[in-house]
Design an enzyme around this catalytic site. Structure first.
Site, PDB file in Angstrom:
ATOM      1  N   ARG A 172       0.709  -1.113   0.019  1.00 14.12           N
ATOM      2  CA  ARG A 172      -0.002   0.142   0.048  1.00 14.12           C
ATOM      3  C   ARG A 172       0.949   1.055   0.027  1.00 14.12           C
ATOM      4  NH1 ARG A 172      -1.891   2.211   4.359  1.00 14.12           N
ATOM      5  NH2 ARG A 172      -2.266   0.141   5.529  1.00 14.12           N
ATOM      6  N   TYR A 219     -16.887  14.478 -15.664  1.00 16.33           N
ATOM      7  CA  TYR A 219     -17.250  13.181 -15.493  1.00 16.33           C
ATOM      8  C   TYR A 219     -18.179  12.984 -14.346  1.00 16.33           C
ATOM      9  CZ  TYR A 219     -16.614   7.938 -14.567  1.00 16.33           C
ATOM     10  OH  TYR A 219     -16.988   6.721 -14.708  1.00 16.33           O
ATOM     11  N   LYS A 256      -9.207   3.979 -19.159  1.00 11.88           N
ATOM     12  CA  LYS A 256      -9.631   4.339 -20.567  1.00 11.88           C
ATOM     13  C   LYS A 256      -8.508   4.110 -21.351  1.00 11.88           C
ATOM     14  CE  LYS A 256     -13.218   5.186 -17.954  1.00 11.88           C
ATOM     15  NZ  LYS A 256     -13.426   6.542 -17.478  1.00 11.88           N
ATOM     16  N   ASP A 277      -8.024  16.768 -15.584  1.00 13.93           N
ATOM     17  CA  ASP A 277      -8.218  15.406 -15.922  1.00 13.93           C
ATOM     18  C   ASP A 277      -8.015  15.333 -17.201  1.00 13.93           C
ATOM     19  OD1 ASP A 277      -9.633  13.066 -16.520  1.00 13.93           O
ATOM     20  OD2 ASP A 277     -11.167  13.273 -14.934  1.00 13.93           O
TER      21      ASP A 277
HETATM   22  C1  LIG Z   1     -13.777   7.145 -16.327  1.00 16.07           C
HETATM   23  C2  LIG Z   1     -13.526   8.460 -15.988  1.00 16.07           C
HETATM   24  C3  LIG Z   1     -13.112   8.742 -14.517  1.00 16.07           C
HETATM   25  C4  LIG Z   1     -13.327   7.607 -13.369  1.00 16.07           C
HETATM   26  O1  LIG Z   1     -12.331   6.745 -13.748  1.00 16.07           O
HETATM   27  P1  LIG Z   1     -12.677   5.315 -13.187  1.00 16.07           P
HETATM   28  O2  LIG Z   1     -11.406   4.653 -13.434  1.00 16.07           O
HETATM   29  O3  LIG Z   1     -13.846   4.784 -13.724  1.00 16.07           O
HETATM   30  O4  LIG Z   1     -12.871   5.388 -11.712  1.00 16.07           O
HETATM   31  C5  LIG Z   1     -12.579  10.099 -14.375  1.00 16.07           C
HETATM   32  N1  LIG Z   1     -12.748  10.957 -15.304  1.00 16.07           N
HETATM   33  C6  LIG Z   1     -13.061  10.487 -16.442  1.00 16.07           C
HETATM   34  C7  LIG Z   1     -13.025  11.806 -17.660  1.00 16.07           C
HETATM   35  C8  LIG Z   1     -13.396   9.510 -16.913  1.00 16.07           C
HETATM   36  O5  LIG Z   1     -13.814   9.084 -18.095  1.00 16.07           O
END
Ligand SMILES: *Cc1c(COP(=O)(O)O)cnc(C)c1O
Length: 394
Positions: free
Chosen positions: A59, A112, A209, A184
């Site tokens: 961790r 998101y 993603k 992000d």
């Molecule tokens: C999917 C996504 C998230 C969250 O990510 P997870 O891995 O599903 O927790 C945050 N920001 C964007 C732009 C996303 O597409």
């Protein structure tokens, strides 16, 4: 991190985060262990005191995780990465680290869904207020800043409208108000956009993603520029506990090797699909950063190295037409998530953004008729043929 600064992104995808172990492993081994043996009590104490480098407990840090962190940090042009269990775990860690009671956050309204909900329902409970604003309008960002604003959180392109915020401008505003600028970068990946070079302080990814790219891992990453932020963020991550595990780190790191190649194909495929959709008689509107019709096309040209793999569009006949199309695709899958090698289609208002109220969706320009398409790396003509046959049912 010994990679030279001038290595191209293509080569960095292959070599960033390499480990040099005693066996000469070319690929970072999976250290599937929760804990690490100390040579003796002095060694253990020295590791805990930070007087010696090494691993204690997974961790806290693990070599497989660190290899993946280094890879993403290098690709983003940052100094350190922090691997998280999911994109949301990463976003939560950034909020917990950077905010305290009484602080205020300015956040993109086209963000998101769960990021919006986390701020609105959890952090608000702890006395942290958020203003959701169209961050593509820098005057609106400026107007939303308060003396207690400590963070500007921008997702660009925004989700699902693909609205583009000028990161450099937002960072300038944030810094003039002593606030931290967070971006992000999930939709673009470091191949197409590097927020740190544009003035951002922190970059966050859902590695679920594009970075992983194969729709088989849920993971997140935070990238920071300096050792001090890294140190304090690492402590918070260790305490809140949302760390990535060694196996998922391995998988993401493996996926990153083809990131530059995949992004190139995502872009060319999506461009073809977007041009096709824009010409289609049943389509009212296409939102794609590569089309001159995109409202922030000029910012996109300045800020991106490519238009990306995400397209949002609206059909004549709104929601009903969208449903018919989504129920008839064969090559594309009807599923949420994005950025994988396979094309995914979904309906933001009832799926990814159902957690927003109708009012909030309207404010963020998310209409009921919107369809979001994550264009994969299949053959572009076959993708277009699939969309064509699905739309022929409308
Ligand atoms: C999917 C996504 C998230 C969250 O990510 P997870 O891995 O599903 O927790 C945050 N920001 C964007 C732009 C996303 O597409």
């Amino acid at each position: 991190m010994s990679l030279s600064d001038d290595l191209s992104q293509e080569s960095a995808c292959i070599h960033a985060g390499e480990v040099h172990d005693q066996f000469g492993a070319v690929v970072p081994p999976i250290y599937q262990t929760s804990t690490f043996r100390f040579r003796d009590t002095e060694h253990g104490a020295a590791l805990f005191a930070g007087a010696e480098e090494g691993y204690i407990y997974t961790r806290m840090l693990n070599p497989t995780i660190q290899a993946c962190e280094n890879a993403v940090a290098i690709l983003e042009g940052g100094a350190y990465g922090l691997g998280c269990a999911s994109g949301m775990a990463a976003i939560n860690t950034i909020f917990v680290h950077g905010l305290r009671v009484g602080d205020h956050v300015v956040c993109s309204d086209s963000v998101y869904g769960p990021t919006h909900t986390l701020l609105r329902t959890v952090f608000s409970k702890w006395g942290i207020e958020s203003t959701f604003v169209d961050t593509s309008d820098s005057t609106a960002v400026e107007r939303s800043m308060r003396p207690e604003t400590r963070m500007v959180f921008v997702e660009s392109p925004g989700n699902p409208t693909l609205v583009i915020s000028d990161i450099e401008r937002c960072a300038t505003i944030a810094h003039a108000h002593d606030a931290v600028m967070v971006v992000d970068n999930t939709f673009m990946s470091p191949i197409l956009q590097q927020p740190l070079a544009l003035g951002a302080d922190i970059v966050v990814h859902s590695m679920t993603k594009f970075l992983n790219g194969h729709a088989d891992v849920v993971a997140g990453m935070i990238v920071v520029k300096d050792k001090e932020t890294y140190g304090s963020m690492r402590k918070i991550l260790n305490q809140v506990g949302g760390v990535i595990d060694p196996f998922n780190s391995f998988l993401v790191h493996r996926g990153i090797k083809t990131l530059a190649l995949r992004m190139e194909r995502h872009c060319t495929n999506a461009m073809k699909v977007a041009e096709y959709l824009e010409r289609h008689e049943k389509v009212v509107r296409v939102y794609y950063p590569g089309l001159p019709s995109h409202p922030q096309y000029a910012v996109a040209q300045k800020q991106h190295k490519g238009p990306g793999g995400m397209i949002t569009f609206e059909l004549k006949g709104g929601l009903e037409a969208g449903k018919t199309m989504m129920n008839n695709v064969r090559l594309c899958h009807l599923a949420v998530s994005l950025g994988g090698v396979e094309s995914l289609i979904q309906h933001p208002a009832s799926m990814t953004h159902a957690c927003l109220t109708k009012d909030e969706r309207e404010k963020a320009h998310i209409t009921d008729g919107m369809v979001r398409l994550s264009v994969g790396i299949e053959n572009a003509d076959e993708l277009i043929a699939d969309l064509a046959q699905a739309m022929s049912n409308i």
